[in-house]
Every structure is written in structure tokens, then in C-alpha cells.
Write a protein that holds these residues in place. Structure first.
Motif, PDB file in Angstrom:
ATOM      1  N   SER A 272      30.713 -57.214   5.340  1.00 57.37           N
ATOM      2  CA  SER A 272      30.624 -57.752   6.048  1.00 57.37           C
ATOM      3  C   SER A 272      29.297 -58.743   5.562  1.00 57.37           C
ATOM      4  N   THR A 273      29.516 -59.922   6.150  1.00 52.14           N
ATOM      5  CA  THR A 273      28.651 -61.083   5.637  1.00 52.14           C
ATOM      6  C   THR A 273      27.588 -61.528   7.107  1.00 52.14           C
ATOM      7  N   GLY A 274      28.566 -60.473   8.272  1.00 58.31           N
ATOM      8  CA  GLY A 274      27.184 -61.299   9.241  1.00 58.31           C
ATOM      9  C   GLY A 274      28.373 -62.331  10.280  1.00 58.31           C
ATOM     10  N   ALA A 275      28.995 -62.793   9.661  1.00 58.88           N
ATOM     11  CA  ALA A 275      29.883 -63.974  10.726  1.00 58.88           C
ATOM     12  C   ALA A 275      31.377 -63.810  10.252  1.00 58.88           C
ATOM     13  N   LYS A 276      32.287 -63.507  10.992  1.00 58.60           N
ATOM     14  CA  LYS A 276      33.702 -63.240  11.674  1.00 58.60           C
ATOM     15  C   LYS A 276      34.026 -64.132  10.318  1.00 58.60           C
ATOM     16  N   ALA A 277      33.866 -64.904  10.321  1.00 58.61           N
ATOM     17  CA  ALA A 277      34.713 -66.435   9.441  1.00 58.61           C
ATOM     18  C   ALA A 277      34.623 -66.089   8.375  1.00 58.61           C
ATOM     19  N   LEU A 278      33.737 -66.162   7.805  1.00 57.32           N
ATOM     20  CA  LEU A 278      32.851 -65.882   6.527  1.00 57.32           C
ATOM     21  C   LEU A 278      33.811 -64.901   5.438  1.00 57.32           C
ATOM     22  N   ASP A 279      33.811 -63.019   6.466  1.00 54.11           N
ATOM     23  CA  ASP A 279      34.706 -62.421   6.727  1.00 54.11           C
ATOM     24  C   ASP A 279      35.637 -62.678   6.026  1.00 54.11           C
ATOM     25  N   LEU A 280      36.334 -63.273   6.883  1.00 58.38           N
ATOM     26  CA  LEU A 280      38.079 -63.600   6.434  1.00 58.38           C
ATOM     27  C   LEU A 280      38.177 -64.664   5.654  1.00 58.38           C
ATOM     28  N   LEU A 281      37.110 -65.831   5.657  1.00 62.73           N
ATOM     29  CA  LEU A 281      37.466 -66.543   4.131  1.00 62.73           C
ATOM     30  C   LEU A 281      37.273 -65.116   2.976  1.00 62.73           C
ATOM     31  N   LEU A 282      36.375 -64.542   2.636  1.00 57.43           N
ATOM     32  CA  LEU A 282      36.266 -63.803   1.453  1.00 57.43           C
ATOM     33  C   LEU A 282      37.311 -62.683   1.627  1.00 57.43           C
ATOM     34  N   TYR A 283      37.988 -62.440   2.507  1.00 52.67           N
ATOM     35  CA  TYR A 283      39.334 -61.335   2.019  1.00 52.67           C
ATOM     36  C   TYR A 283      40.551 -61.323   1.439  1.00 52.67           C
ATOM     37  N   PRO A 284      41.063 -62.725   0.845  1.00 54.17           N
ATOM     38  CA  PRO A 284      41.256 -63.127  -0.005  1.00 54.17           C
ATOM     39  C   PRO A 284      41.220 -62.760  -1.341  1.00 54.17           C
ATOM     40  N   LEU A 285      40.102 -63.650  -1.815  1.00 57.27           N
ATOM     41  CA  LEU A 285      38.884 -63.231  -3.038  1.00 57.27           C
ATOM     42  C   LEU A 285      38.942 -60.955  -2.835  1.00 57.27           C
ATOM     43  N   MET A 286      39.179 -60.887  -2.262  1.00 55.90           N
ATOM     44  CA  MET A 286      37.921 -59.287  -2.179  1.00 55.90           C
ATOM     45  C   MET A 286      39.857 -59.287  -2.282  1.00 55.90           C
ATOM     46  N   VAL A 287      40.938 -59.162  -2.093  1.00 52.44           N
ATOM     47  CA  VAL A 287      41.838 -58.881  -2.244  1.00 52.44           C
ATOM     48  C   VAL A 287      42.531 -58.609  -3.941  1.00 52.44           C
ATOM     49  N   LEU A 288      42.361 -59.771  -4.395  1.00 50.41           N
ATOM     50  CA  LEU A 288      42.817 -60.741  -5.410  1.00 50.41           C
ATOM     51  C   LEU A 288      41.332 -59.259  -6.631  1.00 50.41           C
ATOM     52  N   GLN A 289      40.223 -59.357  -6.311  1.00 55.33           N
ATOM     53  CA  GLN A 289      39.437 -58.557  -7.651  1.00 55.33           C
ATOM     54  C   GLN A 289      39.820 -57.726  -6.700  1.00 55.33           C
ATOM     55  N   PHE A 290      39.659 -56.731  -6.192  1.00 58.07           N
ATOM     56  CA  PHE A 290      40.068 -55.157  -6.786  1.00 58.07           C
ATOM     57  C   PHE A 290      41.549 -54.941  -6.573  1.00 58.07           C
ATOM     58  N   GLY A 291      42.496 -56.051  -6.197  1.00 59.95           N
ATOM     59  CA  GLY A 291      43.837 -56.134  -6.802  1.00 59.95           C
ATOM     60  C   GLY A 291      44.236 -55.950  -7.989  1.00 59.95           C
ATOM     61  N   MET A 292      43.146 -56.632  -9.297  1.00 58.64           N
ATOM     62  CA  MET A 292      42.627 -56.314 -10.594  1.00 58.64           C
ATOM     63  C   MET A 292      42.821 -55.030 -10.980  1.00 58.64           C
ATOM     64  N   ARG A 293      42.318 -53.889 -10.508  1.00 65.85           N
ATOM     65  CA  ARG A 293      42.614 -52.993 -10.846  1.00 65.85           C
ATOM     66  C   ARG A 293      43.406 -52.038 -10.993  1.00 65.85           C
ATOM     67  N   LYS A 294      44.915 -52.103 -10.217  1.00 66.48           N
ATOM     68  CA  LYS A 294      45.892 -51.664 -10.266  1.00 66.48           C
ATOM     69  C   LYS A 294      46.313 -51.891 -12.110  1.00 66.48           C
ATOM     70  N   PRO A 295      46.792 -53.152 -12.847  1.00 62.81           N
ATOM     71  CA  PRO A 295      46.952 -52.495 -13.434  1.00 62.81           C
ATOM     72  C   PRO A 295      46.472 -52.043 -14.563  1.00 62.81           C
ATOM     73  N   ILE A 296      45.452 -51.952 -14.353  1.00 66.21           N
ATOM     74  CA  ILE A 296      44.452 -51.415 -15.496  1.00 66.21           C
ATOM     75  C   ILE A 296      44.807 -49.582 -14.667  1.00 66.21           C
ATOM     76  N   TYR A 297      44.514 -49.594 -13.488  1.00 61.93           N
ATOM     77  CA  TYR A 297      44.401 -47.847 -13.132  1.00 61.93           C
ATOM     78  C   TYR A 297      46.026 -47.234 -13.637  1.00 61.93           C
ATOM     79  N   LYS A 298      46.840 -47.449 -13.893  1.00 58.32           N
ATOM     80  CA  LYS A 298      48.510 -47.913 -14.049  1.00 58.32           C
ATOM     81  C   LYS A 298      48.351 -47.772 -15.664  1.00 58.32           C
TER      82      LYS A 298
END
Length: 146
Positions: free
Chosen positions: A114-140
Motif C-alpha cells: 500500500s502507498t496509502g492512496a488507492k489510485a497510486l496502488d492501482l497505478l503501481l500494480y502493473p509495475l509490481m506484476v512486471l517486477q515480480f513476473g521477471m522471477r518466473k524464468p529464473i525460478y524455472k
């Protein structure tokens, strides 16, 4: 805001869980921002992980405390809770869960932030998915493709 990413891998869940060490932490670091590891105690309750995020313009500290850990006959997890977070984050809770999946495992990254602002949380969501999605090929690569 919460995201839950899952990656199926070939190794046994306990082998995978026990491999969550400093070497794997370094391999999972995203290309940007660059992470400078300042402290890595491990994944037991009371352990601390501290990094410096280097953006090229400014650096930010990120300190997490391992608050919980459990191992059962079907799953294992530890939780890192943000203590000192870079802006705009105000809350960070990351459950690293590895569950049994036949002869292999599923690695779950369950992140609540949480950032404390729902709109900012929503804006960050795709970035979070991208950053942590990058782990998938490393895990594999590290634990084997299913």
C-alpha cells in the motif's frame, strides 16, 4: 492491494524452499532499480534483509524483517514485512510460499502493498506484476521447468 503470482517448477517443495538463500536473492534481483545488498540474515523469524535501491539519481533503503516461517508436509513459507520502505510504499507484506505439486512444487509470491492512496496502488500494480513476473524464468531455470 494484493498480487499473487504462481510458478510451477520441477523440484520438490522442500528443496525449493531451502534454496531461498542469499545466492537466490541476488539472482532474483530486477535489472532496475539496481539492488545493493547491505544485509542478508536468512529467512528465519527475526532475520533482517536490507538493500539499497540505486536509481542512478537517488538511492533508497529497503529493510524487511522476517516475521513468520512454517514448514508442513505439503507447504512451506516465510514472510518478510517491510520496516523501512522506499517512497511511495507505506506497507509491504510478502509471503514466499512453496507448495507441493506432485513431484514438483509451485512457488507463490503473495504480495500485499500500500502507498496509502488507492489510485497510486492501482497505478503501481502493473509495475509490481512486471517486477515480480521477471522471477518466473529464473525460478524455472534454477528449479527446472515442469
Amino acid at each position: 492491494m494484493q498480487l499473487h503470482l504462481k510458478t510451477a517448477v520441477a523440484q520438490d517443495y522442500l528443496q525449493v524452499f531451502n534454496a531461498f538463500n542469499e545466492q537466490l536473492f541476488r539472482e532474483l534481483a530486477p535489472p532496475f532499480p539496481k539492488l545493493k545488498l547491505l544485509r542478508f540474515d536468512g529467512s528465519e523469524p527475526g532475520d533482517v534483509v536490507e538493500v539499497e535501491l540505486q536509481t542512478g539519481v537517488k538511492s533508497f533503503r529497503w529493510t524487511s524483517l522476517i516475521t513468520d516461517r512454517s514448514i508442513t508436509s505439503t507447504e512451506a513459507y516465510f514472510i518478510d514485512q517491510g520496516q523501512e520502505l522506499p517512497p511511495p510504499l507505506r506497507l509491504w507484506h510478502h509471503k514466499h510460499l512453496v507448495s507441493k505439486n506432485g513431484n514438483g512444487a509451485i512457488i507463490h509470491d503473495i504480495i500485499t502493498y500500500s502507498t496509502g492512496a488507492k489510485a497510486l496502488d492501482l497505478l503501481l500494480y502493473p509495475l509490481m506484476v512486471l517486477q515480480f513476473g521477471m522471477r518466473k524464468p529464473i525460478y524455472k531455470r534454477v528449479f527446472g521447468k515442469v
